[in-house]
Design a protein around this motif. Structure first.
Motif, PDB file in Angstrom:
ATOM      1  N   LEU A  97       0.850  -1.190   0.000  1.00 55.16           N
ATOM      2  CA  LEU A  97       0.000   0.000   0.000  1.00 55.16           C
ATOM      3  C   LEU A  97       0.888   1.244   0.000  1.00 55.16           C
ATOM      4  CD1 LEU A  97      -2.578  -1.087   2.754  1.00 55.16           C
ATOM      5  CD2 LEU A  97      -2.704  -1.484   0.289  1.00 55.16           C
ATOM      6  N   LYS A  98       0.325   2.351  -0.450  1.00 56.97           N
ATOM      7  CA  LYS A  98       1.102   3.590  -0.515  1.00 56.97           C
ATOM      8  C   LYS A  98       0.405   4.689   0.260  1.00 56.97           C
ATOM      9  CE  LYS A  98       1.170   6.168  -4.291  1.00 56.97           C
ATOM     10  NZ  LYS A  98       1.483   6.625  -5.659  1.00 56.97           N
ATOM     11  N   VAL A  99       1.155   5.339   1.148  1.00 58.68           N
ATOM     12  CA  VAL A  99       0.669   6.530   1.844  1.00 58.68           C
ATOM     13  C   VAL A  99       1.398   7.709   1.216  1.00 58.68           C
ATOM     14  CG1 VAL A  99       0.350   7.673   4.058  1.00 58.68           C
ATOM     15  CG2 VAL A  99       0.369   5.177   3.954  1.00 58.68           C
ATOM     16  N   ALA A 100       0.691   8.457   0.379  1.00 60.44           N
ATOM     17  CA  ALA A 100       1.315   9.517  -0.404  1.00 60.44           C
ATOM     18  C   ALA A 100       1.873  10.624   0.490  1.00 60.44           C
ATOM     19  CB  ALA A 100       0.303  10.098  -1.393  1.00 60.44           C
ATOM     20  N   GLY A 101       3.084  11.068   0.167  1.00 57.62           N
ATOM     21  CA  GLY A 101       3.670  12.222   0.839  1.00 57.62           C
ATOM     22  C   GLY A 101       4.243  11.977   2.209  1.00 57.62           C
ATOM     23  N   LYS A 102       4.289  10.714   2.655  1.00 60.47           N
ATOM     24  CA  LYS A 102       4.810  10.424   3.996  1.00 60.47           C
ATOM     25  C   LYS A 102       6.178   9.755   3.950  1.00 60.47           C
ATOM     26  CE  LYS A 102       1.666  12.260   6.520  1.00 60.47           C
ATOM     27  NZ  LYS A 102       2.009  13.420   7.371  1.00 60.47           N
ATOM     28  N   GLY A 103       6.873   9.891   2.805  1.00 63.11           N
ATOM     29  CA  GLY A 103       8.260   9.462   2.743  1.00 63.11           C
ATOM     30  C   GLY A 103       9.164  10.620   3.116  1.00 63.11           C
ATOM     31  N   ASN A 104      10.399  10.610   2.666  1.00 64.42           N
ATOM     32  CA  ASN A 104      11.321  11.709   2.966  1.00 64.42           C
ATOM     33  C   ASN A 104      10.936  12.961   2.190  1.00 64.42           C
ATOM     34  OD1 ASN A 104      13.075  10.326   4.753  1.00 64.42           O
ATOM     35  ND2 ASN A 104      14.062   9.317   3.015  1.00 64.42           N
ATOM     36  N   GLU A 105      11.055  14.109   2.853  1.00 62.27           N
ATOM     37  CA  GLU A 105      10.813  15.371   2.160  1.00 62.27           C
ATOM     38  C   GLU A 105      11.967  15.653   1.209  1.00 62.27           C
ATOM     39  OE1 GLU A 105      10.037  18.550   4.876  1.00 62.27           O
ATOM     40  OE2 GLU A 105       8.099  17.741   5.521  1.00 62.27           O
ATOM     41  N   ALA A 106      11.746  16.601   0.305  1.00 62.78           N
ATOM     42  CA  ALA A 106      12.769  16.985  -0.666  1.00 62.78           C
ATOM     43  C   ALA A 106      13.240  18.403  -0.368  1.00 62.78           C
ATOM     44  CB  ALA A 106      12.189  16.900  -2.077  1.00 62.78           C
ATOM     45  N   PRO A 107      14.431  18.755  -0.845  1.00 64.26           N
ATOM     46  CA  PRO A 107      14.908  20.126  -0.633  1.00 64.26           C
ATOM     47  C   PRO A 107      14.067  21.141  -1.412  1.00 64.26           C
ATOM     48  CG  PRO A 107      16.686  18.637  -1.299  1.00 64.26           C
ATOM     49  CD  PRO A 107      15.409  17.927  -1.556  1.00 64.26           C
ATOM     50  N   GLY A 108      14.146  22.387  -0.986  1.00 66.72           N
ATOM     51  CA  GLY A 108      13.535  23.489  -1.724  1.00 66.72           C
ATOM     52  C   GLY A 108      12.042  23.326  -1.927  1.00 66.72           C
ATOM     53  N   ASN A 109      11.606  23.526  -3.158  1.00 65.76           N
ATOM     54  CA  ASN A 109      10.180  23.440  -3.460  1.00 65.76           C
ATOM     55  C   ASN A 109       9.786  22.052  -3.924  1.00 65.76           C
ATOM     56  OD1 ASN A 109      11.376  23.321  -5.951  1.00 65.76           O
ATOM     57  ND2 ASN A 109       9.953  24.725  -6.952  1.00 65.76           N
ATOM     58  N   GLY A 110      10.594  21.035  -3.572  1.00 64.25           N
ATOM     59  CA  GLY A 110      10.320  19.664  -4.003  1.00 64.25           C
ATOM     60  C   GLY A 110       9.101  19.071  -3.317  1.00 64.25           C
ATOM     61  N   ILE A 111       8.747  17.868  -3.760  1.00 67.02           N
ATOM     62  CA  ILE A 111       7.591  17.161  -3.194  1.00 67.02           C
ATOM     63  C   ILE A 111       8.080  15.958  -2.407  1.00 67.02           C
ATOM     64  CG2 ILE A 111       5.934  17.926  -4.933  1.00 67.02           C
ATOM     65  CD1 ILE A 111       6.415  15.410  -6.479  1.00 67.02           C
ATOM     66  N   SER A 112       7.343  15.617  -1.362  1.00 62.48           N
ATOM     67  CA  SER A 112       7.748  14.519  -0.483  1.00 62.48           C
ATOM     68  C   SER A 112       7.593  13.182  -1.181  1.00 62.48           C
ATOM     69  CB  SER A 112       6.909  14.525   0.792  1.00 62.48           C
ATOM     70  OG  SER A 112       7.132  15.701   1.534  1.00 62.48           O
ATOM     71  N   GLY A 113       8.453  12.235  -0.817  1.00 64.21           N
ATOM     72  CA  GLY A 113       8.313  10.864  -1.288  1.00 64.21           C
ATOM     73  C   GLY A 113       7.135  10.193  -0.604  1.00 64.21           C
ATOM     74  N   ASP A 114       6.936   8.920  -0.879  1.00 65.11           N
ATOM     75  CA  ASP A 114       5.800   8.180  -0.343  1.00 65.11           C
ATOM     76  C   ASP A 114       6.255   7.149   0.679  1.00 65.11           C
ATOM     77  OD1 ASP A 114       4.098   9.542  -2.144  1.00 65.11           O
ATOM     78  OD2 ASP A 114       4.627   8.121  -3.727  1.00 65.11           O
ATOM     79  N   LEU A 115       5.330   6.738   1.518  1.00 62.26           N
ATOM     80  CA  LEU A 115       5.563   5.659   2.472  1.00 62.26           C
ATOM     81  C   LEU A 115       4.925   4.400   1.900  1.00 62.26           C
ATOM     82  CD1 LEU A 115       6.532   4.669   5.268  1.00 62.26           C
ATOM     83  CD2 LEU A 115       4.293   5.350   6.166  1.00 62.26           C
ATOM     84  N   LEU A 116       5.753   3.398   1.607  1.00 57.99           N
ATOM     85  CA  LEU A 116       5.266   2.143   1.027  1.00 57.99           C
ATOM     86  C   LEU A 116       5.127   1.112   2.138  1.00 57.99           C
ATOM     87  CD1 LEU A 116       7.536   2.114  -2.149  1.00 57.99           C
ATOM     88  CD2 LEU A 116       5.256   3.110  -1.863  1.00 57.99           C
ATOM     89  N   VAL A 117       3.903   0.583   2.277  1.00 56.42           N
ATOM     90  CA  VAL A 117       3.574  -0.310   3.393  1.00 56.42           C
ATOM     91  C   VAL A 117       3.376  -1.723   2.862  1.00 56.42           C
ATOM     92  CG1 VAL A 117       2.008  -0.720   5.320  1.00 56.42           C
ATOM     93  CG2 VAL A 117       2.444   1.633   4.538  1.00 56.42           C
ATOM     94  N   ALA A 118       4.267  -2.648   3.239  1.00 57.05           N
ATOM     95  CA  ALA A 118       4.147  -4.048   2.834  1.00 57.05           C
ATOM     96  C   ALA A 118       3.349  -4.804   3.889  1.00 57.05           C
ATOM     97  CB  ALA A 118       5.523  -4.675   2.657  1.00 57.05           C
ATOM     98  N   ILE A 119       2.338  -5.544   3.452  1.00 54.94           N
ATOM     99  CA  ILE A 119       1.459  -6.277   4.363  1.00 54.94           C
ATOM    100  C   ILE A 119       2.054  -7.650   4.670  1.00 54.94           C
ATOM    101  CG2 ILE A 119      -0.820  -7.282   4.676  1.00 54.94           C
ATOM    102  CD1 ILE A 119      -0.767  -4.221   4.675  1.00 54.94           C
ATOM    103  N   GLU A 120       2.093  -7.980   5.953  1.00 47.63           N
ATOM    104  CA  GLU A 120       2.541  -9.305   6.395  1.00 47.63           C
ATOM    105  C   GLU A 120       1.424  -9.936   7.226  1.00 47.63           C
ATOM    106  OE1 GLU A 120       6.058 -11.181   9.211  1.00 47.63           O
ATOM    107  OE2 GLU A 120       6.513  -9.435   7.961  1.00 47.63           O
ATOM    108  N   GLU A 121       0.914 -11.059   6.757  1.00 43.80           N
ATOM    109  CA  GLU A 121      -0.213 -11.720   7.425  1.00 43.80           C
ATOM    110  C   GLU A 121       0.288 -12.702   8.486  1.00 43.80           C
ATOM    111  OE1 GLU A 121      -3.313 -15.086   5.995  1.00 43.80           O
ATOM    112  OE2 GLU A 121      -3.428 -13.200   4.851  1.00 43.80           O
TER     113      GLU A 121
END
Length: 374
Positions: A230-254
């Motif tokens: 799953l992807k949580v948009a914008g919750k990865g590392n931020e970028a310098p300047g006017n950049g956009i944040s990376g995403d948080l990728l969530v791997a499911i483990e049952e």
């Protein structure tokens, strides 16, 4: 229209190594790059097609899944670009290294976003694993996870890049056998962002970022499967300047369940009944993912009987109803008997009621398995 084979798109064999895959994609990307093919929809489509193929084949896990299952491996949210939803932002943000540049010295972020002109640097993605019980998978759950991510350090300032003058692009003119050719590429100083570091605090890295711990709320829908991402948009590392944040990728483990086994959207439960209960009938309480339920076992039940509890399985991730709970009845034969019990069964050996007399309605094991999947 059926998707083309990824290896065919890049013009490589199935045994190609990582370097060969990257080289083949770079060749296709340059051939169909929007800068070389302005307003050419066919070239744009092939550019995206090549990027999708590379996104899968450059990842060892995704490549293995593709080699085994083909395009079906990435259906129903199982990874990949998901059927054409990609755009130029996706491509430049994920594969910026293919086209050169690196942004602010090529630190902890990846690629670019956007089309022509100034491009926004994108922060790198973060990856975490989340363990879920069958109950959480069946009902959906919201998890609060602590994540360490890079953010812009307070006090960091940026200034216009003097090389590209804020455009993010540099123009090169070369003499070729076809004449003078002009090409544009991301600025190698600012990485296409149009800005460079001006001032930064002592606790910031070279990109003006620092680590920070943050609690992220992740809503996980019912029906997810082990290995799904799953992807949580914008919750990865931020970028310098006017950049956009990376995403948080969530791997499911049952997590394994003590009494239930999952098979797709269906669940299986092994119910053991004593010999007297099998003869006389009984009712027993069993576990489901929504709590305990009591079921009735008819007198004379045979070992191997399958009781189907409709809708007591896992919801479909696509929203198409729920699976079933299949209860497998196993008649428990005692292994040790005392003298009195043995004498009782000795007297019953020749009783006609204890002689096996299967009827046409008593299906074989293979017929039961066939019915279970029909």
């Amino acid at each position: 229209m059926a998707k083309r084979d990824y290896y065919e798109i890049l013009g490589i064999s199935k045994g190609a190594n990582a370097a060969e895959i990257k080289k083949a994609y770079r060749k296709k990307a340059i051939e169909f790059h929007p800068d070389k093919n302005p307003d050419n929809k066919e070239a744009e489509a092939k550019f995206k097609e090549a990027a999708e193929a590379y996104e899968v084949l450059s990842d060892e896990n995704k490549k293995a899944r593709y080699d085994q299952y083909g395009h079906q491996a990435f259906e129903n949210g199982g990874g990949g670009f998901g059927g054409g939803g990609m755009n130029m932002d996706d491509i430049f943000s994920q594969f910026g290294d293919i086209f050169g540049g690196g942004g602010f010295g090529g630190g902890g972020f990846s690629g670019f976003g956007g089309g022509g002109g100034q491009r926004r640097v994108k922060g790198s993605n973060l990856r975490i694993r989340v363990k879920l019980t069958l109950e959480e998978i069946a009902n959906g759950v919201e998890k609060k996870i602590k994540v360490r991510r890079k953010i812009q350090a307070p006090g960091t300032t940026y200034k216009t890049c003097s090389t590209c003058h804020g455009s993010g692009q540099v123009t090169r003119i070369a003499n070729t056998i076809l004449g003078r050719m002009q090409t544009s590429a991301p600025c190698n100083v600012c990485g296409g962002a149009g800005e460079i570091i001006d001032k930064k605090p002592a606790d910031a890295d070279l990109q003006g970022l620092k680590l920070s711990e943050e609690t992220v709320s992740i809503k996980i829908p019912a029906g997810v499967v082990d290995g799904m991402q799953l992807k949580v948009a914008g919750k990865g590392n931020e970028a310098p300047g006017n950049g956009i944040s990376g995403d948080l990728l969530v791997a499911i483990e049952e997590e394994a369940h003590e009494k239930l086994q999952r098979e797709g959207d269906n669940l299986h439960y092994d119910l053991y009944v004593s010999f007297p209960d099998a003869v006389l009938g009984t009712s027993q309480e069993i576990d489901t993912v929504t709590g305990k339920v009591r079921i009735k076992v008819e007198a004379g039940v045979q070992s191997g009987k399958i009781l189907r509890l409709r809708g007591k399985g896992i919801p479909s991730i696509n929203g198409y109803g729920k699976g079933d709970l299949l209860v497998h009845v196993n008649v428990w034969t005692p292994k040790t008997l005392n003298k009195q019990q043995k004498e009782f069964f000795e007297t019953m050996k020749d009783d006609e009621h204890f002689s096996p007399k299967p009827e046409s309605s008593d299906k074989s094991f293979f017929e039961k398995v066939k019915d279970m999947f029909s």
